[in-house]
Scaffold this active site. Sequence first.
Site, PDB file in Angstrom:
ATOM      1  N   LYS A  37       0.840  -1.209   0.000  1.00  0.00           N
ATOM      2  CA  LYS A  37       0.000   0.000   0.000  1.00  0.00           C
ATOM      3  C   LYS A  37       0.871   1.254   0.000  1.00  0.00           C
ATOM      4  CE  LYS A  37      -0.356  -0.399   5.031  1.00  0.00           C
ATOM      5  NZ  LYS A  37      -1.176  -0.937   6.129  1.00  0.00           N
ATOM      6  N   ARG A 135     -10.989  -0.726  14.774  1.00  0.00           N
ATOM      7  CA  ARG A 135     -10.945   0.054  13.544  1.00  0.00           C
ATOM      8  C   ARG A 135     -12.021  -0.481  12.617  1.00  0.00           C
ATOM      9  NH1 ARG A 135      -5.208   0.356  10.360  1.00  0.00           N
ATOM     10  NH2 ARG A 135      -5.728  -1.802   9.874  1.00  0.00           N
ATOM     11  N   HIS A 164      -5.938  -7.849  12.595  1.00  0.00           N
ATOM     12  CA  HIS A 164      -4.769  -6.970  12.632  1.00  0.00           C
ATOM     13  C   HIS A 164      -4.453  -6.630  14.087  1.00  0.00           C
ATOM     14  CE1 HIS A 164      -1.832  -4.388  10.807  1.00  0.00           C
ATOM     15  NE2 HIS A 164      -2.360  -3.271  11.238  1.00  0.00           N
ATOM     16  N   ARG A 219       1.580 -11.072   6.708  1.00  0.00           N
ATOM     17  CA  ARG A 219       1.420  -9.857   5.892  1.00  0.00           C
ATOM     18  C   ARG A 219       2.497  -8.826   6.225  1.00  0.00           C
ATOM     19  NH1 ARG A 219      -3.740 -10.142   8.322  1.00  0.00           N
ATOM     20  NH2 ARG A 219      -3.193  -8.199   9.379  1.00  0.00           N
ATOM     21  N   TYR A 262      15.011  31.092   6.138  1.00  0.00           N
ATOM     22  CA  TYR A 262      13.863  31.816   6.700  1.00  0.00           C
ATOM     23  C   TYR A 262      14.021  32.006   8.202  1.00  0.00           C
ATOM     24  CZ  TYR A 262      11.194  31.008   2.375  1.00  0.00           C
ATOM     25  OH  TYR A 262      10.751  30.995   1.084  1.00  0.00           O
ATOM     26  N   CYS A 309      13.314  24.888   3.543  1.00  0.00           N
ATOM     27  CA  CYS A 309      12.389  25.603   2.653  1.00  0.00           C
ATOM     28  C   CYS A 309      11.532  24.578   1.912  1.00  0.00           C
ATOM     29  CB  CYS A 309      13.161  26.446   1.650  1.00  0.00           C
ATOM     30  SG  CYS A 309      14.439  27.480   2.397  1.00  0.00           S
ATOM     31  N   ASP A 311      11.629  23.833  -1.212  1.00  0.00           N
ATOM     32  CA  ASP A 311      12.361  23.142  -2.278  1.00  0.00           C
ATOM     33  C   ASP A 311      13.856  22.990  -2.033  1.00  0.00           C
ATOM     34  OD1 ASP A 311       9.856  23.751  -3.785  1.00  0.00           O
ATOM     35  OD2 ASP A 311      10.744  25.758  -3.704  1.00  0.00           O
TER      36      ASP A 311
END
Length: 382
Positions: A37, A135, A164, A219, A262, A309, A311
């Site tokens: 997943k 859940r 689970h 799993r 920053y 930042c 990027d």
Amino acid sequence: MSIAHPTWIEIDLTQFEQNMRTICSKVAPAKVCVVVKANAYGHGLLPIARAAVASGVDQLAVAYLQEAVRLREGGITHPILVLGAIHENQIPDLLRCDLEFTISSKYKGELVAKALRGIEKRCKVHVEIDVGMRRTGVRIERGLELIDALLEKGCFEVVGLYSHLPSSDLPNSEATQEAIERFTLLAKEAKKRDPSLICHIANSGAILHYPNSYLDMVRPGILSFGISPGGSLSGFNVSPCLSLKAHISYFKVVEQGEGISYGHLYKTKEQSRIVTIPIGYGDGYRRALANRAEVLIRGKRYPVVGAICMDQFMVNIGQDEAYVGEEVTLIGKQGIEEITIEEISSLCDTVPYEIFCSFNHDRLPRTYTTSPAIVTESLIYR
Ligand SMILES: *Cc1c(COP(=O)(O)O)cnc(C)c1O
């Protein structure tokens, strides 16, 4: 098509396949259903699924229908289990793609049965039991009743029974041991109806710490990628297969007492050489790492300085040398030094799972290598 980018995730497929084979042989004769997943925990859905199939796993599991459809479209023909709760409008695709899915209430069973009226096909389902997650999943006392109710409908083939565990990452937990035992008893009863029923409860933590949880199938998710959910690998011979790397994009000399990035959260204590790395929180390199994380350049650790930042961010290399274009390792090994995902996740006050999942698929290309290091594929997965 891949577009050249200065920052990338590198996956060692040989290591991944070795991890899968280790898990398969440790849990045998139990089957292995690898959980892929969330873009295979950020490692790239299709290349990981293909490598898992090549290394002998029996089945794949995903959380959502869309992930399963992508696997089918990518040519994966192995059985696929959709773990998450399904919704009514997903039923046509579940059938079309021949997917196994989870039913965890009579209500959902009836919904699916209604949608199946007039359709010949029977669908393969796994019944989910709640042993403590609170859940999804039917209460354990109601397990057999739900199986019977589904069988009665005639449109279901109940192929699996699963649950689970909420805290299997902790070894020697009495609650976990008790949950496994209660599920095992139910599994025994259910198998009286159908001996070929596949009963499964073990996630990575349980594979590491509770061998009596293996039952018919396990799993593994994060363990497949060489990471323990709770620190200890309990002697399992698996290793990480993901590295995060970049090329230095800028070099400058900054005088003593000058602020960086920053808010000037960092000020140089002396004249320093500062390099810029082209990745930021927009790629999944979290803001919490400001002034805390380290990176590897030429096999040596250097501190991240100032705010991250969107990027890019900066690294202080002191009086040392590094050139624009040189390789920086943000996660992974360089020589004998290593920055682990655990180091990064604990600085962010979270778990490796969340860091893996936060790598931006659109921005960071995944590169796949097989030992001896040959680049086989370089693709951006959406
Ligand atoms: C995610 C998931 C797993 C895998 O968990 P790991 O801790 O990564 O091994 C197994 N089963 C279910 C139901 C899951 O949702």
